[in-house]
Design an enzyme around this catalytic site. Sequence first.
Site, PDB file in Angstrom:
ATOM      1  N   ASP A  91       0.967  -1.241   0.489  1.00  0.00           N
ATOM      2  CA  ASP A  91      -0.298   0.019  -0.155  1.00  0.00           C
ATOM      3  C   ASP A  91       1.158   0.795  -0.101  1.00  0.00           C
ATOM      4  O   ASP A  91       2.217   1.404   0.722  1.00  0.00           O
ATOM      5  CB  ASP A  91      -0.933   0.524   1.229  1.00  0.00           C
ATOM      6  N   HIS A 127       8.612   7.714 -23.745  1.00  0.00           N
ATOM      7  CA  HIS A 127       9.340   6.216 -24.874  1.00  0.00           C
ATOM      8  C   HIS A 127       9.355   6.408 -26.435  1.00  0.00           C
ATOM      9  O   HIS A 127      10.081   5.276 -27.127  1.00  0.00           O
ATOM     10  CB  HIS A 127       7.866   5.122 -24.671  1.00  0.00           C
ATOM     11  N   ASP A 183      -0.752  14.983 -23.036  1.00  0.00           N
ATOM     12  CA  ASP A 183      -0.156  13.888 -23.308  1.00  0.00           C
ATOM     13  C   ASP A 183       0.434  13.971 -24.490  1.00  0.00           C
ATOM     14  O   ASP A 183       0.929  12.515 -24.458  1.00  0.00           O
ATOM     15  CB  ASP A 183      -1.755  13.300 -23.749  1.00  0.00           C
ATOM     16  N   HIS A 196       6.308  13.766 -26.707  1.00  0.00           N
ATOM     17  CA  HIS A 196       6.852  13.631 -27.674  1.00  0.00           C
ATOM     18  C   HIS A 196       6.435  14.257 -28.964  1.00  0.00           C
ATOM     19  O   HIS A 196       7.864  13.721 -29.360  1.00  0.00           O
ATOM     20  CB  HIS A 196       5.558  12.248 -28.104  1.00  0.00           C
ATOM     21  N   LYS A 249      -6.844  12.148 -31.165  1.00  0.00           N
ATOM     22  CA  LYS A 249      -7.440  10.686 -31.739  1.00  0.00           C
ATOM     23  C   LYS A 249      -8.292  10.682 -31.919  1.00  0.00           C
ATOM     24  O   LYS A 249      -9.150  11.070 -33.099  1.00  0.00           O
ATOM     25  CB  LYS A 249      -7.845   9.753 -30.068  1.00  0.00           C
TER      26      LYS A 249
END
Length: 485
Positions: free
Chosen positions: A86, A172, A229, A234, A334
């Site tokens: 926890d 990434h 995001d 990125h 998106k």
Amino acid sequence: MSFDLVLFGGTGDLAWRKLMPALFQAFRHGTLPEGGRIIGIARDDLSDAQYRDLIRSRFDGVDLAKRPSPEEFERFAGLLHFLRLDLSRPEDYGRLAQMLRERHADVVVMYLATAPDLFSQVVQQLAAAGLNGANTRLVLEKPLGHDLASNRAINETVRSVLSERQIFRIDHYLGKPAVQNLFAMRFGNALFEPVWRREHISHIQITIAEDLGVEKRGAFYDKTGALRDMVQNHALQLLCALAMEPPINAHADAIRDEKLKVLRSLKPWTAEALDQHVVRGQYAAGNVNGQPVKGYREEPGVDPESRTETFVALRTEIASWRWAGVPFYIRTGKRLGSREAHIVVNFRETPHAIFSAPPGSTNRLIIHLQPRDGLELHLLAQGSQENRRNGQVLAPVHLDLDFDKRFGSERVGAYERLLLDVIAGRLNLFVRSDEQEAAWRWVEPVLERWRGEERGPRPYNAGTMGPSAASAMIARDGFCWSEEC
């Protein structure tokens, strides 16, 4: 070299979709150092055997080429362990410390695949338990904060207990083979450097398009949006790779120093630029890949009155001698018409045309990032007899280099490469705190403008390439998006 990789959020989406498959591929390729141990951390009540079964089930739906045989997984499963913890209980960190001290691994990697608002709490608890020694390396996933102030707060907390060389802020995209080839193309070949400047390049487009919606991440995404995001991290990292000056060597800080110069050279936002050069959108119901899909506000976890953007297009410039006057266009969203990420470098027309050619057929370099990985160089060559009869002496041709076909199984995935770099202590492909702060500083005026606007994002139908205002924005400069030309 022995290592312990402690994965906070060990049963979460990121571990399930990306991290465990990447670790398995490294194990299969023989690049994961021997003497390793992978410890999943979560609140779930699981034994080691149950955790191994959970991870085993992850591979049921993957391609056969990436699916382990039973014997292969059994060997990999020997690395997997689980500890119920926890994050709010200091005594649980004591149990983790005891587990790690049982064997004194050479390297201990703490990978925080948790919500960013838990980073500071976890790091402080790790330090209190004495788990911030010289052999500790901390991996922080994006988004690191939701604005400049929260980003600074997290970085200050982390730096209070760890040195900068122990902190691995992961993006990434920097681990993708195509991005590695972007660095190799620019700094490993003499061909491009003489023309990689304002005198020869008219404009550059960066597109990161997704055909998926928010899937099961509606509650998270509705607090984040496309700017935080995708653009702040990125897209700006891709821009840095394109625009940076050659570093003095391949060391981490030499590379990151040059990226920081690019971020600091981005033209600051003015009220006029925010009005003319930024477009935000939100997908409505539509048709993607032949299937009807719901609109963003109808997705689970999303506020029915949400003003969160699922699409951003913007124009910027870099105030430097190399790039002055060259517009850079960034577009991401998106539920667009395709899943692809690419960079288009558009070269200027010849100063004096002595041949006729089809309209708009200028030289350009296309760098494909996903789903394919490669380069296309578009040129003009002697046309066919039919072209000549139509008065067009030259015709477009292109050279196509597909890295996936060329290198095949030798290719290493982004997370696989980055995880191995963390274990080895290589910082080249990770983001320094001053880079992050410079990126947040640049996007903050956009966020502030949106907070003050009465009008929300422009709607666009799912399955298209975003609102028409994005096409109008680039058209004001006399250009068009690559698929529209």
